[in-house]
Design a protein around this motif. Structure first.
Motif, PDB file in Angstrom:
ATOM      1  N   UNK A  89       1.061  -1.203  -0.136  1.00  9.69           N
ATOM      2  CA  UNK A  89       0.333  -0.456   0.056  1.00  9.69           C
ATOM      3  C   UNK A  89       0.945   1.263   0.162  1.00  9.69           C
ATOM      4  N   UNK A  90       2.027   1.086   0.646  1.00  9.70           N
ATOM      5  CA  UNK A  90       3.008   2.329   1.111  1.00  9.70           C
ATOM      6  C   UNK A  90       2.970   2.742  -0.186  1.00  9.70           C
ATOM      7  N   UNK A  91       4.175   1.984  -1.022  1.00  7.69           N
ATOM      8  CA  UNK A  91       4.888   1.566  -2.340  1.00  7.69           C
ATOM      9  C   UNK A  91       3.995   2.150  -3.380  1.00  7.69           C
TER      10      UNK A  91
ATOM     11  N   UNK B  11      11.375   3.531  -0.338  1.00  6.70           N
ATOM     12  CA  UNK B  11      11.266   2.354   0.848  1.00  6.70           C
ATOM     13  C   UNK B  11      11.530   2.932   2.420  1.00  6.70           C
ATOM     14  N   UNK B  12      12.103   3.793   2.792  1.00  5.19           N
ATOM     15  CA  UNK B  12      12.215   4.321   4.033  1.00  5.19           C
ATOM     16  C   UNK B  12      10.558   4.673   4.407  1.00  5.19           C
ATOM     17  N   UNK B  13       9.833   4.784   3.996  1.00  9.49           N
ATOM     18  CA  UNK B  13       8.549   5.415   4.957  1.00  9.49           C
ATOM     19  C   UNK B  13       7.702   4.615   4.976  1.00  9.49           C
ATOM     20  N   UNK B  14       7.982   3.165   4.731  1.00  9.19           N
ATOM     21  CA  UNK B  14       7.181   1.788   5.394  1.00  9.19           C
ATOM     22  C   UNK B  14       7.880   2.262   6.369  1.00  9.19           C
ATOM     23  N   UNK B  15       8.848   2.216   7.044  1.00  8.53           N
ATOM     24  CA  UNK B  15       9.365   2.405   8.321  1.00  8.53           C
ATOM     25  C   UNK B  15       8.319   3.546   9.448  1.00  8.53           C
ATOM     26  N   UNK B  16       8.886   3.996   8.471  1.00  8.53           N
ATOM     27  CA  UNK B  16       7.774   5.582   9.149  1.00  8.53           C
ATOM     28  C   UNK B  16       6.067   5.101   9.500  1.00  8.53           C
ATOM     29  N   UNK B  17       5.808   4.256   8.319  1.00  3.55           N
ATOM     30  CA  UNK B  17       4.194   4.639   8.114  1.00  3.55           C
ATOM     31  C   UNK B  17       4.145   3.176  10.320  1.00  3.55           C
ATOM     32  N   UNK B  18       4.864   2.454  10.208  1.00  6.68           N
ATOM     33  CA  UNK B  18       4.759   1.535  10.798  1.00  6.68           C
ATOM     34  C   UNK B  18       4.703   2.058  12.283  1.00  6.68           C
ATOM     35  N   UNK B  19       5.990   3.337  12.433  1.00  3.57           N
ATOM     36  CA  UNK B  19       5.408   3.354  13.848  1.00  3.57           C
ATOM     37  C   UNK B  19       4.552   4.612  14.162  1.00  3.57           C
ATOM     38  N   UNK B  20       3.911   4.936  13.340  1.00  6.18           N
ATOM     39  CA  UNK B  20       2.516   5.799  12.939  1.00  6.18           C
ATOM     40  C   UNK B  20       1.546   4.973  12.796  1.00  6.18           C
ATOM     41  N   UNK B  21       1.411   3.972  13.251  1.00  7.70           N
ATOM     42  CA  UNK B  21      -0.038   2.815  12.779  1.00  7.70           C
ATOM     43  C   UNK B  21      -0.072   2.126  14.337  1.00  7.70           C
ATOM     44  N   UNK B  22      -1.127   1.873  14.379  1.00  4.83           N
ATOM     45  CA  UNK B  22      -1.556   0.662  15.859  1.00  4.83           C
ATOM     46  C   UNK B  22      -2.157   0.020  14.916  1.00  4.83           C
ATOM     47  N   UNK B  23      -2.236  -1.319  16.621  1.00  6.51           N
ATOM     48  CA  UNK B  23      -2.889  -2.249  15.768  1.00  6.51           C
ATOM     49  C   UNK B  23      -4.106  -3.169  16.867  1.00  6.51           C
ATOM     50  N   UNK B  24      -5.374  -2.416  16.711  1.00  8.46           N
ATOM     51  CA  UNK B  24      -5.488  -3.812  18.454  1.00  8.46           C
ATOM     52  C   UNK B  24      -6.064  -5.289  17.528  1.00  8.46           C
TER      53      UNK B  24
END
Length: 479
Positions: free
Chosen positions: A325-327, A333-346
């Motif tokens: 999705x990010x790509x 590709x470095x933006x994926x790491x940023x996205x994960x740190x902004x993400x949240x899982x229930x």
């Protein structure tokens, strides 16, 4: 008036859950029903085998092995590097699955060889009216060419039973009913005499290697029942993945009509509530107008046996989805790491409600009640992935909507189960909270939960999708 509308909406949610449960005897069927609902809601299917061309403001889903499904809606303000707001659950439940060679004949009976899947309460499977459901691989022949299709199947009527031994032959059974999973759990399909008299499968075509092979592995009577259901010939059945299922339907029950009695509440209840919440939180274009993230539901197979499969939470499926999705919106590709740190899982998996007959099994200060709302699960040894920050986020959403929440910690002298939460938290690196609706009879063939908790779960998940971005912006930790 508002309360009356809320009650009507809640009743509709529970009724919808009952329908979902009754058409989902297996993980395959649950994914099939999820697909139908997503398509009706405007979600487009994408394939992991193909390139993805995604657009902000649009909704998509994909399946893996037809037993795992991931659906996501991309906010109109989404840019690469923004986060994902995810609810994860699982589609599988403990059951008895047919062995690769299921043909068993003993004492004049035709029995079906099964293997235990997950940690089921196997004594509850005795003396139940059982059938089979799952998927079948069918060989199709047309114009001289051969192809193979995966077909879902479910025989509606009861065709099998696991009978208990009469008390006259086992006087000690009142003291302890011990089940030998290898010897005692074989369902009876028919008597050999009746099967022979009513034989309907022709075995004349022994030149067909597939027919000979399948007939040597499984009772011809069972194959004919499957073929009749599928509308094909028995010899066209190449293989299958089938499991035994209870034929008793899911219902709203109890003297006050306050409970759901059903199989597979763990974890189809959470799968349904999260899926419906996503669909309703993205039902109009305005829902995604101000959304800068991606709203997602991921329903995985094989949680009950550890999630270690190509379609389990332990696979790269989640990370692959986030990456693709990010790509689609950047080549960085470095933006994926940023996205994960902004993400949240229930991580949503059913929880243990306090049992009135075994109250000593719960820690004194952590006794989840039916009707008490979603349970936030805690474990210092990381069997659950909840921490103070992730718990706060979920509690604040509840507080904003006057939704009840509860807490659960297992007793120090008891083992603690686990969920997909720690697997995804450690494998992907995503902030995670473990929650679940309280239930009784977990892993029984017939479980129970409260209708109020179905409503609370749905409302909590829907509020999470709508409000996470705004709430997360207020929380400062690694600064």
């Amino acid at each position: 008036m508002a309360k009356q509308e809320s009650n009507c909406e809640g009743s509709s949610v529970v009724s919808d859950l009952i329908n979902f449960l009754n058409v989902s005897p297996t993980a395959f069927h649950a994914v099939d029903e999820a697909k139908k609902r997503l398509r009706s809601a405007g979600y487009a299917q994408v394939s992991e085998r193909e390139d993805w061309k995604l657009e902000a403001g649009k909704k998509y889903f994909f399946t893996r092995n037809y037993s795992t499904i991931v659906a996501f809606a991309i906010g109109k303000k989404f840019v690469a590097g923004n986060g994902f707001h995810i609810v994860g659950a699982h589609t599988d439940s403990p059951c008895l699955k047919l062995k690769p060679v299921s043909k068993v004949a003993k004492g004049g009976y035709l029995e079906v060889g099964v293997q235990t899947y997950g940690g089921g309460l196997w004594h509850t499977w005795f003396d139940r009216d059982l059938t089979v459901a799952g998927r079948v691989i069918v060989r199709d022949e047309k114009d001289g060419s051969v192809s193979y299709s995966h077909r879902l199947v479910r025989i509606e009527e009861p065709i099998m039973r696991i009978p208990t031994l009469a008390i006259h032959l086992d006087r000690d059974v009142r003291e302890a009913f011990k089940v030998n999973a290898q010897s005692h759990l074989l369902p009876v399909l028919a008597t050999a005499v009746k099967a022979e008299l009513n034989k309907v499968v022709a075995e004349s075509d022994q030149s067909n290697e597939t027919t000979t092979s399948i007939n040597s592995k499984h009772h011809s009577l069972l194959l004919q029942l499957l073929a009749d259901q599928l509308g094909c010939k028995p010899e066209h059945i190449c293989d299958f993945e089938l499991q035994t299922c209870d034929t008793q339907p899911s219902v709203v029950a109890g003297a006050a009509k306050e409970f759901v009695f059903s199989g597979r509440l763990d974890n189809l209840c959470m799968s349904f509530c999260s899926l419906k919440a996503l669909i309703d939180a993205t039902s109009s274009e305005s829902h995604l107008e101000d959304e800068a993230g991606v709203r997602m539901v991921a329903l995985f197979d094989h949680e009950e046996v550890g999630s270690d499969s190509a379609q389990g939470a332990g696979s790269p499926a989640m990370l692959n989805a986030l990456s693709r999705i990010t790509s689609s919106f950047t080549i960085d590709s470095k933006l994926l790491e940023k996205a994960i740190q902004r993400s949240f899982l229930v991580s949503a998996d059913m929880a243990h409600a306090l049992h009135p007959n075994y109250m000593e099994k719960h820690e004194d200060n952590h006794q989840p009640k039916l009707h008490g709302g979603l349970v936030i699960k805690h474990n210092a040894n990381q069997r659950y992935a909840t921490n103070a920050v992730t718990s706060l986020i979920f509690r604040e959403i509840a507080r904003n909507h006057s939704l009840p929440v509860q807490d659960f910690v297992v007793r120090n002298d008891m083992a603690c189960g686990s969920t997909i939460g720690p697997i995804l938290a450690s494998g992907v690196g995503i902030r995670t909270v473990d929650v679940g609706a309280p239930q009784l009879s977990m892993h029984s063939i017939r479980e129970m939960c409260a209708i109020d908790d179905v409503k609370h779960s749905y409302e909590h998940f829907k509020a999470y999708f709508h409000e996470f971005s705004h709430l997360d912006a207020k929380i400062k930790v690694d600064v």
